[in-house]
Design a protein around this motif. Structure first.
Motif, PDB file in Angstrom:
ATOM      1  N   UNK A 117       0.814  -1.228   0.000  1.00 29.08           N
ATOM      2  CA  UNK A 117       0.000   0.000   0.000  1.00 29.08           C
ATOM      3  C   UNK A 117       0.844   1.274   0.000  1.00 29.08           C
ATOM      4  N   UNK A 118       2.178   1.116   0.085  1.00 30.16           N
ATOM      5  CA  UNK A 118       3.060   2.292  -0.003  1.00 30.16           C
ATOM      6  C   UNK A 118       3.774   2.344  -1.357  1.00 30.16           C
ATOM      7  N   UNK A 119       3.274   1.544  -2.292  1.00 30.40           N
ATOM      8  CA  UNK A 119       3.843   1.461  -3.658  1.00 30.40           C
ATOM      9  C   UNK A 119       5.251   0.866  -3.700  1.00 30.40           C
ATOM     10  N   UNK A 120       5.558   0.055  -2.709  1.00 32.88           N
ATOM     11  CA  UNK A 120       6.878  -0.573  -2.657  1.00 32.88           C
ATOM     12  C   UNK A 120       6.794  -1.998  -3.234  1.00 32.88           C
ATOM     13  N   UNK A 180      11.929  -5.373 -13.140  1.00 32.95           N
ATOM     14  CA  UNK A 180      11.419  -4.056 -12.770  1.00 32.95           C
ATOM     15  C   UNK A 180      12.586  -3.063 -12.681  1.00 32.95           C
ATOM     16  N   UNK A 181      12.334  -1.838 -13.128  1.00 33.53           N
ATOM     17  CA  UNK A 181      13.318  -0.772 -12.924  1.00 33.53           C
ATOM     18  C   UNK A 181      12.915  -0.115 -11.616  1.00 33.53           C
ATOM     19  N   UNK A 182      13.828  -0.026 -10.667  1.00 39.64           N
ATOM     20  CA  UNK A 182      13.446   0.472  -9.340  1.00 39.64           C
ATOM     21  C   UNK A 182      14.264   1.685  -8.933  1.00 39.64           C
ATOM     22  N   UNK A 183      13.664   2.409  -7.987  1.00 38.71           N
ATOM     23  CA  UNK A 183      14.348   3.552  -7.367  1.00 38.71           C
ATOM     24  C   UNK A 183      14.431   3.235  -5.876  1.00 38.71           C
ATOM     25  N   UNK A 184      15.597   3.464  -5.285  1.00 42.09           N
ATOM     26  CA  UNK A 184      15.741   3.188  -3.848  1.00 42.09           C
ATOM     27  C   UNK A 184      15.081   4.291  -3.028  1.00 42.09           C
ATOM     28  N   UNK A 185      14.209   3.896  -2.111  1.00 36.25           N
ATOM     29  CA  UNK A 185      13.615   4.890  -1.201  1.00 36.25           C
ATOM     30  C   UNK A 185      13.815   4.368   0.224  1.00 36.25           C
ATOM     31  N   UNK A 187      11.609   3.510   2.259  1.00 37.85           N
ATOM     32  CA  UNK A 187      10.674   2.424   2.582  1.00 37.85           C
ATOM     33  C   UNK A 187      11.016   1.123   1.878  1.00 37.85           C
ATOM     34  N   UNK A 188      11.769   1.225   0.777  1.00 39.43           N
ATOM     35  CA  UNK A 188      12.101   0.041  -0.012  1.00 39.43           C
ATOM     36  C   UNK A 188      12.289   0.420  -1.466  1.00 39.43           C
ATOM     37  N   UNK A 189      11.996  -0.523  -2.350  1.00 40.34           N
ATOM     38  CA  UNK A 189      12.216  -0.256  -3.771  1.00 40.34           C
ATOM     39  C   UNK A 189      10.915   0.176  -4.442  1.00 40.34           C
TER      40      UNK A 189
END
Ligand code: ADP
Length: 210
Positions: A117-120, A180-185, A187-189
């Motif tokens: 639910x946090x888009x991670x 998946x192409x991810x960005x590190x945040x 909260x996670x990826x």
């Protein structure tokens, strides 16, 4: 660009001259061909742009020794994920297998990324993951994707600045269709894109100049 490196007769002659006598100035090449320097200028520009020749100020042109496939490899090694990625299709970890199948059809993709639910990023669903579940006897609307997905930390990801060639190796080594192409945040990826075998096919065609 690599696709345009089929040389015309005059360009081939220039390459031969530079191979034999380089480093050599544009003026000297023009003399050997009985042409003016201005006439040769576009050819020399093409030959340096495509990597056949290199030009050094106050030295002249010299042959780089690179063959077509070397030039193609050079070009491939420049391609980055951020220039070729597609939009990711994600589903919530709370949806049912039935809903995931509908999304796969509606969005016309072969891989879905599952997010919390946090888009991670929390999971991946492939066509066969969903097929495998579908041949069972269970009610698909009551099975959450959570149960059947491949989950973190077992998900192979890539990032914006990764090389397309490295991603291609990973797809082959891991025998999967998409990353998946991810960005590190904190909260996670966060999923920001996808690279699939279809992207690879498109790159191949664009390198061939179509
Ligand atoms: P299919 O299962 O339709 O042949 P894939 O070859 O992409 O499609 O998937 C094979 C398996 O690998 C599936 O179980 C899927 O969940 C998993 N998978 C797919 N992509 C990834 C990924 N990027 N990282 C980890 N596992 C993945």
């Amino acid at each position: 660009m690599v696709s345009k490196i089929e040389l015309n007769k005059r360009q081939e002659k220039i390459v031969e001259i530079v191979k034999g006598s380089g480093p050599i100035t544009g003026e000297q090449i023009a003399d050997q061909l009985n042409l003016t320097r201005a006439t040769l200028r576009p050819d020399l520009a093409i030959l340096t742009m495509t990597g056949y020749l290199e030009a050094r100020p106050r030295v002249g042109y010299y042959f780089t020794g690179k063959k077509n496939n070397q030039l193609l490899t050079d070009e491939l090694k420049k391609l980055k994920v951020k220039d070729y990625q597609s939009i990711p299709i994600v589903v919530s970890v709370n949806v049912s297998v039935y809903d995931a199948i509908c999304t796969m059809f509606l969005e016309d993709v072969g891989t879905l990324f599952v997010v919390d639910d946090q888009s991670i990023l929390v999971g991946v669903l492939s066509r066969k993951d969903l097929l495998r579940t579908s041949i069972g006897k269970q009610e698909l609307t009551s099975i959450p994707v959570n149960i059947i997905m491949t989950r973190m930390p077992n998900i192979t990801v890539c990032r914006h600045d990764d090389l397309i060639l490295d991603v291609a190796h990973v797809l082959i080594d891991k025998q999967i269709d998409a990353l998946p192409v991810v960005k590190d945040t904190e909260k996670g990826l966060e999923v920001i894109g996808r690279v699939t075998k279809t992207n690879m096919t498109k790159i191949l065609v664009s390198l061939a100049g179509n």
